[in-house]
Design a protein around this motif. Structure first.
Motif, PDB file in Angstrom:
ATOM      1  N   GLU A  72     -61.011 -32.163 -45.011  1.00 18.59           N
ATOM      2  CA  GLU A  72     -59.637 -31.664 -44.880  1.00 18.59           C
ATOM      3  C   GLU A  72     -58.813 -32.019 -46.124  1.00 18.59           C
ATOM      4  O   GLU A  72     -57.965 -31.233 -46.550  1.00 18.59           O
ATOM      5  CB  GLU A  72     -59.004 -32.238 -43.616  1.00 18.59           C
ATOM      6  CG  GLU A  72     -59.664 -31.698 -42.342  1.00 18.59           C
ATOM      7  CD  GLU A  72     -59.149 -32.346 -41.075  1.00 18.59           C
ATOM      8  OE1 GLU A  72     -58.351 -33.299 -41.180  1.00 18.59           O
ATOM      9  OE2 GLU A  72     -59.545 -31.903 -39.979  1.00 18.59           O
ATOM     10  N   PHE A  73     -59.067 -33.203 -46.685  1.00 19.00           N
ATOM     11  CA  PHE A  73     -58.419 -33.577 -47.946  1.00 19.00           C
ATOM     12  C   PHE A  73     -58.733 -32.548 -49.026  1.00 19.00           C
ATOM     13  O   PHE A  73     -57.844 -32.094 -49.753  1.00 19.00           O
ATOM     14  CB  PHE A  73     -58.905 -34.966 -48.371  1.00 19.00           C
ATOM     15  CG  PHE A  73     -58.566 -35.344 -49.791  1.00 19.00           C
ATOM     16  CD1 PHE A  73     -57.315 -35.870 -50.105  1.00 19.00           C
ATOM     17  CD2 PHE A  73     -59.500 -35.185 -50.806  1.00 19.00           C
ATOM     18  CE1 PHE A  73     -57.003 -36.223 -51.410  1.00 19.00           C
ATOM     19  CE2 PHE A  73     -59.188 -35.542 -52.115  1.00 19.00           C
ATOM     20  CZ  PHE A  73     -57.946 -36.050 -52.423  1.00 19.00           C
ATOM     21  N   GLN A  74     -59.996 -32.154 -49.128  1.00 15.20           N
ATOM     22  CA  GLN A  74     -60.389 -31.147 -50.127  1.00 15.20           C
ATOM     23  C   GLN A  74     -59.651 -29.834 -49.904  1.00 15.20           C
ATOM     24  O   GLN A  74     -59.204 -29.189 -50.858  1.00 15.20           O
ATOM     25  CB  GLN A  74     -61.906 -30.909 -50.054  1.00 15.20           C
ATOM     26  CG  GLN A  74     -62.732 -32.090 -50.504  1.00 15.20           C
ATOM     27  CD  GLN A  74     -64.197 -31.946 -50.147  1.00 15.20           C
ATOM     28  OE1 GLN A  74     -64.999 -32.792 -50.488  1.00 15.20           O
ATOM     29  NE2 GLN A  74     -64.571 -30.884 -49.438  1.00 15.20           N
ATOM     30  N   VAL A 102     -61.863 -24.516 -54.945  1.00 15.89           N
ATOM     31  CA  VAL A 102     -62.554 -25.659 -54.365  1.00 15.89           C
ATOM     32  C   VAL A 102     -61.987 -26.936 -54.967  1.00 15.89           C
ATOM     33  O   VAL A 102     -61.476 -26.932 -56.088  1.00 15.89           O
ATOM     34  CB  VAL A 102     -64.079 -25.557 -54.621  1.00 15.89           C
ATOM     35  CG1 VAL A 102     -64.379 -25.601 -56.106  1.00 15.89           C
ATOM     36  CG2 VAL A 102     -64.853 -26.633 -53.879  1.00 15.89           C
ATOM     37  N   ALA A 103     -62.072 -28.028 -54.218  1.00 16.19           N
ATOM     38  CA  ALA A 103     -61.662 -29.343 -54.715  1.00 16.19           C
ATOM     39  C   ALA A 103     -62.679 -30.362 -54.251  1.00 16.19           C
ATOM     40  O   ALA A 103     -63.332 -30.179 -53.212  1.00 16.19           O
ATOM     41  CB  ALA A 103     -60.268 -29.719 -54.211  1.00 16.19           C
ATOM     42  N   ASN A 104     -62.825 -31.444 -55.010  1.00 18.87           N
ATOM     43  CA  ASN A 104     -63.796 -32.459 -54.609  1.00 18.87           C
ATOM     44  C   ASN A 104     -63.162 -33.528 -53.727  1.00 18.87           C
ATOM     45  O   ASN A 104     -61.982 -33.459 -53.410  1.00 18.87           O
ATOM     46  CB  ASN A 104     -64.506 -33.057 -55.834  1.00 18.87           C
ATOM     47  CG  ASN A 104     -63.611 -33.956 -56.676  1.00 18.87           C
ATOM     48  OD1 ASN A 104     -62.526 -34.352 -56.267  1.00 18.87           O
ATOM     49  ND2 ASN A 104     -64.069 -34.281 -57.868  1.00 18.87           N
ATOM     50  N   ALA A 105     -63.956 -34.544 -53.365  1.00 23.94           N
ATOM     51  CA  ALA A 105     -63.502 -35.558 -52.414  1.00 23.94           C
ATOM     52  C   ALA A 105     -62.740 -36.687 -53.078  1.00 23.94           C
ATOM     53  O   ALA A 105     -62.665 -37.770 -52.524  1.00 23.94           O
ATOM     54  CB  ALA A 105     -64.706 -36.116 -51.652  1.00 23.94           C
ATOM     55  N   SER A 106     -62.171 -36.440 -54.245  1.00 25.11           N
ATOM     56  CA  SER A 106     -61.285 -37.310 -55.004  1.00 25.11           C
ATOM     57  C   SER A 106     -61.995 -38.003 -56.144  1.00 25.11           C
ATOM     58  O   SER A 106     -63.217 -38.105 -56.184  1.00 25.11           O
ATOM     59  CB  SER A 106     -60.561 -38.352 -54.119  1.00 25.11           C
ATOM     60  OG  SER A 106     -61.367 -39.493 -53.883  1.00 25.11           O
ATOM     61  N   ALA A 150     -57.384 -41.419 -50.640  1.00 26.08           N
ATOM     62  CA  ALA A 150     -57.499 -40.005 -50.250  1.00 26.08           C
ATOM     63  C   ALA A 150     -57.085 -39.823 -48.798  1.00 26.08           C
ATOM     64  O   ALA A 150     -56.426 -38.841 -48.441  1.00 26.08           O
ATOM     65  CB  ALA A 150     -58.927 -39.510 -50.465  1.00 26.08           C
ATOM     66  N   LEU A 151     -57.466 -40.778 -47.954  1.00 30.50           N
ATOM     67  CA  LEU A 151     -57.059 -40.729 -46.553  1.00 30.50           C
ATOM     68  C   LEU A 151     -55.543 -40.818 -46.428  1.00 30.50           C
ATOM     69  O   LEU A 151     -54.919 -40.064 -45.678  1.00 30.50           O
ATOM     70  CB  LEU A 151     -57.716 -41.859 -45.782  1.00 30.50           C
ATOM     71  CG  LEU A 151     -57.253 -42.052 -44.338  1.00 30.50           C
ATOM     72  CD1 LEU A 151     -57.589 -40.830 -43.485  1.00 30.50           C
ATOM     73  CD2 LEU A 151     -57.873 -43.310 -43.736  1.00 30.50           C
ATOM     74  N   ALA A 152     -54.929 -41.748 -47.196  1.00 25.80           N
ATOM     75  CA  ALA A 152     -53.467 -41.879 -47.157  1.00 25.80           C
ATOM     76  C   ALA A 152     -52.804 -40.583 -47.605  1.00 25.80           C
ATOM     77  O   ALA A 152     -51.818 -40.133 -47.006  1.00 25.80           O
ATOM     78  CB  ALA A 152     -53.036 -43.038 -48.057  1.00 25.80           C
TER      79      ALA A 152
END
Length: 452
Positions: free
Chosen positions: A116-118, A129-133, A337-339
């Motif tokens: 969901e962050f991506q 597209v985006a990566n997981a940070s 990333a969660l924050a």
């Protein structure tokens, strides 16, 4: 009591294997001026825990915290209000980790969050597209330059003068080991950016053009013409966003044709925290996804047809041969990333746009008020929540004098660009939703007093 399991013989054997004559040989890349030749003489060799605690507390009292008074610092690190629910949720036991979950069967919640962050980052940056940070914005910027080299098979990167100098410094450090050639310059204290100069500099050897949006002075430019020029020369356009809240009010770089968009996500969900940890954002066009650094979390179905989440792409040096890896980034900033994701979810699209509007309105009001101070000139007529003032005299001593009065007035360009006399009078001022009208009045009054 310290636990030192290695003997002198063990150390000698290890040095022999790697071909070093002494441990000091391992530090030859550190400049001699930065190395200690012994203990720090003005520090005691030992002290009790209670004594150290008292000493450090006394030192801490000398600091001015961001919330202690009027605060106008920015330049890539911004003070925003983070709801208490963000901190509450990220400290739950199932989330409190900085690492990518390698066992999907027991980490579905974390993997779903990263998925969901991506999605949030891709929509924010305007990319496919985006990566997981990533670690932070500066390392994400360098990784984008390295990715452009892999895609184009070229090694010359042109960096806009408006790119944060710390980001430039990180890229220059890494380029020493890759052979990339970086063309850089300092900005001018003017309302205009350097888009026309960048377009003129693109040639057949250019892998990418890197531009910050908004730039280090707060200027906002349309990237469409630059994106078209890059495409015509088969170079990539990399856009750097250090204030993601701005994308709630202005067009995303992806919408304007940027091939890779990177940034710093600290503004959303992550506090200032003495400079870190932060969270790097990285998005790109889908056709370049296999050259993207870091890792990608994807959605799938298990054998029973139930929705599940897995690591889809993770071509880093820990997983494959080092020379074949796209990156040596060994972890993602999972907790940050969660924050980011929790805060973004709480805001929603409407909330983000409202937050951006509040930031911009406050900055406009502050710029109008500060421009009334005799001797002060507004350099950037178009901006989001950060603008540059020309104080008519060197800004660094002015900033120090204001700090002595309890006002953190902004970032002096002389600090960011030492030796650049043409920038010495510049002061970059940031205004967020945490800035009050009283804060602005206090800054204006103190600035008028100090400049008099």
């Amino acid at each position: 009591m310290r636990y030192l399991p290695l003997t002198d013989t063990d150390r000698a054997d290890m040095l022999s294997v790697i071909g070093a004559s002494s441990i000091d040989d391992l530090f030859v890349d550190v400049p001699e001026a930065a190395r200690l030749d012994g203990p720090i003489h003005d520090l005691p060799m030992h002290a009790s825990e209670l004594a150290v605690e008292r000493h450090m507390t006394a030192l801490a009292r000398k600091n001015i915290a961001a919330g202690d008074g009027p605060f106008f610092l920015g330049c890539g690190a911004y003070r925003h209000h983070v709801p208490a629910s963000v901190d509450h949720l990220i400290q739950r036991g199932e989330f409190l980790t900085a690492y990518t979950p390698y066992q999907p069967e027991i980490a579905q919640g974390t993997l779903q969050m990263l998925f969901e962050f991506q999605t949030q980052v891709a929509r924010l940056l305007g990319t496919d597209v985006a990566n997981a940070s990533m670690y932070d914005g500066s390392t994400a910027c360098w990784e984008a330059i390295g990715m452009a080299r892999r895609v184009t098979k070229r090694a010359k990167a042109i960096l806009s003068s408006g790119v944060h100098p710390h980001y430039v410094a990180v890229a220059e450090t890494m380029a020493k080991f890759t052979g990339d050639v970086l063309e850089t310059s300092a900005p001018k204290l003017s309302a205009e950016g350097d888009i026309s100069e960048l377009i003129a500099a693109i040639d057949g050897d250019t892998s990418c053009v890197v531009v910050q949006y908004p730039d280090i002075l707060g200027r906002i430019v349309d990237l469409s013409e630059l994106a078209a020029a890059c495409q015509a020369k088969k170079a990539l356009l990399i856009a750097v966003v250090t204030e993601p809240v701005a994308l709630g009010a202005i067009r995303s770089p992806g919408e304007m044709g940027a091939d890779i968009v990177v940034g710093e996500g600290q503004s959303i969900g992550v506090g200032l925290q003495f400079g870190g940890p932060y969270v790097g954002l990285f998005g790109c066009k889908e056709k370049y996804v296999r050259q993207m650094p870091g890792r990608l979390c994807g959605e799938t179905q298990d054998a029973d047809g139930r929705r599940g989440f897995v690591l889809t792409l993770s071509t880093r040096e820990q997983h494959i041969r080092r020379e074949k890896a796209t990156s040596n980034i060994c972890t993602n900033s999972g907790l940050c990333a969660l924050a980011f994701s929790v805060h973004m979810t709480l805001l929603g699209e409407a909330g983000l746009r409202a937050l951006a509007a509040t930031n911009h309105a406050g900055a406009v009001a502050a710029a109008e008020r500060l421009e009334q101070v005799p001797g002060v000139k507004l350099v950037t007529p178009a901006f989001f929540n950060e603008f540059t003032l020309d104080l008519g005299q060197e800004a660094r001593p002015i900033v120090r004098a204001l700090a002595d009065r309890g006002v953190l007035a902004g970032v002096s360009l002389g600090r960011l660009y030492p030796g650049e006399d043409a920038l010495a009078n510049g002061l970059v001022v940031a205004v967020t939703e945490t800035t009050t009208a009283e804060d602005v009045d206090t800054l204006a009054a103190a600035l008028q007093e100090v400049l008099a």
